[in-house]
Motif scaffolding. Structure first.
Motif, PDB file in Angstrom:
ATOM      1  N   THR A  17       0.849  -1.185   0.000  1.00  0.00           N
ATOM      2  CA  THR A  17       0.000   0.000   0.000  1.00  0.00           C
ATOM      3  C   THR A  17       0.894   1.248   0.000  1.00  0.00           C
ATOM      4  N   GLY A  18       0.279   2.388  -0.112  1.00  0.00           N
ATOM      5  CA  GLY A  18       1.027   3.640  -0.125  1.00  0.00           C
ATOM      6  C   GLY A  18       1.727   3.929   1.184  1.00  0.00           C
ATOM      7  N   THR A  19       1.168   3.424   2.289  1.00  0.00           N
ATOM      8  CA  THR A  19       1.768   3.674   3.602  1.00  0.00           C
ATOM      9  C   THR A  19       2.779   2.601   3.985  1.00  0.00           C
ATOM     10  N   ARG A  24      -3.537  -8.175   1.312  1.00  0.00           N
ATOM     11  CA  ARG A  24      -3.775  -9.539   0.863  1.00  0.00           C
ATOM     12  C   ARG A  24      -5.266  -9.776   0.690  1.00  0.00           C
ATOM     13  N   LYS A  25      -5.594 -10.839  -0.019  1.00  0.00           N
ATOM     14  CA  LYS A  25      -6.992 -11.229  -0.189  1.00  0.00           C
ATOM     15  C   LYS A  25      -7.327 -12.329   0.811  1.00  0.00           C
ATOM     16  N   HIS A  26      -8.617 -12.509   1.085  1.00  0.00           N
ATOM     17  CA  HIS A  26      -9.066 -13.561   1.985  1.00  0.00           C
ATOM     18  C   HIS A  26      -9.100 -14.909   1.266  1.00  0.00           C
ATOM     19  N   THR A  48      -7.601  -7.221   2.982  1.00  0.00           N
ATOM     20  CA  THR A  48      -7.212  -6.894   4.343  1.00  0.00           C
ATOM     21  C   THR A  48      -5.697  -6.740   4.387  1.00  0.00           C
ATOM     22  N   VAL A  49      -5.186  -6.382   5.556  1.00  0.00           N
ATOM     23  CA  VAL A  49      -3.751  -6.162   5.728  1.00  0.00           C
ATOM     24  C   VAL A  49      -3.142  -7.408   6.368  1.00  0.00           C
ATOM     25  N   VAL A  50      -1.917  -7.742   5.972  1.00  0.00           N
ATOM     26  CA  VAL A  50      -1.212  -8.890   6.542  1.00  0.00           C
ATOM     27  C   VAL A  50      -0.939  -8.625   8.020  1.00  0.00           C
ATOM     28  N   HIS A  51      -1.091  -9.657   8.850  1.00  0.00           N
ATOM     29  CA  HIS A  51      -0.858  -9.537  10.293  1.00  0.00           C
ATOM     30  C   HIS A  51       0.600  -9.179  10.551  1.00  0.00           C
TER      31      HIS A  51
END
Length: 65
Positions: A17-19, A24-26, A48-51
């Motif tokens: 992402t930009g930040t 990732r996808k589910h 969603t974002v990776v843990h």
């Protein structure tokens, strides 16, 4: 010294992402969808974002570190 190659599987599955977070996808959204509720399928549609515990491994596979 040869170039460091990224893992092709990781390249297909993750995006930055930009930040600087990893998107990732589910899982569990490809087949056997009849027994899953509409609410569950809709939730699995969104990214969603990776843990944070998995971030170092993904970064290594993408050769970002």
């Amino acid at each position: 010294m040869p170039k460091m190659k990224t893992k092709s599987s990781a390249k297909k599955r993750f995006k930055l992402t930009g930040t600087g977070k990893i998107k990732r996808k589910h899982a569990f959204k490809s087949h056997i969808l009849t027994k899953k509720s509409k609410k569950r399928k809709l939730a699995l549609t969104h990214d969603t974002v990776v843990h944070k515990a998995d971030v170092p491994n993904v970064m290594l596979q993408l050769r970002l570190k």
